[in-house]
Every structure is written in structure tokens, then in C-alpha cells.
Design a protein around this motif. Sequence first.
Motif, short mmCIF file in Angstrom:
data_model
loop_
_atom_site.label_atom_id
_atom_site.label_comp_id
_atom_site.label_asym_id
_atom_site.label_seq_id
_atom_site.Cartn_x
_atom_site.Cartn_y
_atom_site.Cartn_z
N GLY A 100 0.26 -10.06 -4.46
CA GLY A 100 0.47 -11.03 -5.54
C GLY A 100 0.82 -10.41 -6.87
N VAL A 101 1.21 -9.16 -6.88
CA VAL A 101 1.59 -8.48 -8.13
C VAL A 101 3.03 -8.04 -8.08
CG1 VAL A 101 -0.68 -7.73 -8.76
CG2 VAL A 101 0.67 -6.29 -7.27
N CYS B 242 0.87 -1.17 0.00
CA CYS B 242 0.00 0.00 0.00
C CYS B 242 0.90 1.23 0.00
CB CYS B 242 -0.89 -0.03 1.25
SG CYS B 242 -2.02 1.35 1.41
N LYS B 243 0.56 2.23 -0.76
CA LYS B 243 1.40 3.43 -0.85
C LYS B 243 1.46 4.21 0.47
CE LYS B 243 0.95 4.21 -5.77
NZ LYS B 243 0.53 5.11 -6.84
N SER B 244 0.45 4.03 1.32
CA SER B 244 0.39 4.81 2.55
C SER B 244 0.85 4.05 3.79
CB SER B 244 -1.05 5.30 2.77
OG SER B 244 -1.91 4.21 2.97
N GLY C 116 -4.65 -9.89 -5.83
CA GLY C 116 -5.85 -9.08 -5.73
C GLY C 116 -5.58 -7.65 -5.31
N VAL C 117 -6.70 -6.95 -5.15
CA VAL C 117 -6.66 -5.55 -4.75
C VAL C 117 -7.87 -5.26 -3.88
CG1 VAL C 117 -7.85 -4.78 -6.85
CG2 VAL C 117 -6.45 -3.17 -5.55
N ILE C 118 -7.65 -4.46 -2.87
CA ILE C 118 -8.73 -3.85 -2.11
C ILE C 118 -8.62 -2.37 -2.43
CG2 ILE C 118 -9.67 -3.36 0.17
CD1 ILE C 118 -8.28 -5.98 1.12
#
Length: 113
Positions: free
Chosen positions: A112-113, A7-9, A34-36
Motif C-alpha cells: 500500500g505504499v 520485499c527487497k529479497s 502496512g509493513v511487516i
Amino acid sequence: MLITFKCKSYPEVLMYQEHAKRILDLLHKDVERGVITAEEAPRAVALLEGEIEESRKHQASDQVQRDVTAHAGDDEDKEHEPIEVVSFPTRAFPLLEMLRSARDQHTDVLWGV
């Protein structure tokens, strides 16, 4: 296998796949990748907080305690520290903090990326 949440933050969070699966299943997300999104983060925080609260209501069963004792080897090597069970709230806390940060800073959480 380890999963790295990004996460960037917030700093990266590493979790064993078997522990992350419970959380990702709760959020209806794939374990592999995935992504949230920032838009999903408030709901994800609420769901995870609810699951943590629910898990705190239930004490470890006698069966779990027997398993821990059986595997600890009561008669063997008394020099080791006693086994401590790591609770779901403790395991989930770093990812919950990341989700809160994503919610507050409007950023996505990826893995996972």
C-alpha cells in the motif's frame, strides 16, 4: 482490489484484498497499508504456518460443496472445466514464501505504499 506486497529479497506478490485480509487480520495489520518488519517476520511466518496447518485439518463442508455445485449450473454447458476450489494454503503460499525470505534476509515486507 489488488494488494501488492513488496520485499527487497523476493519478487512482488499480488493478492486480492479479500484473500489478503484473512492473513493480515491474523497478523493484526491494516489491509490498506502496512509493513511487516524484519523483526516481526519470524512470528508472522510461525502464525501463518499454524493457520495453514489448521485449515488443512478441516475439509470443505457439504454446504460449500452444494454452493459450488449450484453455481456451476449442472444442466448447462458441460464443456467447461469443473470448478476447483482454491484452498487457503494455496492462496497463502506466495506470501508465506515472501515472509520466509524476509525473515532469512532480514528485510521488510511492505504494501500500500
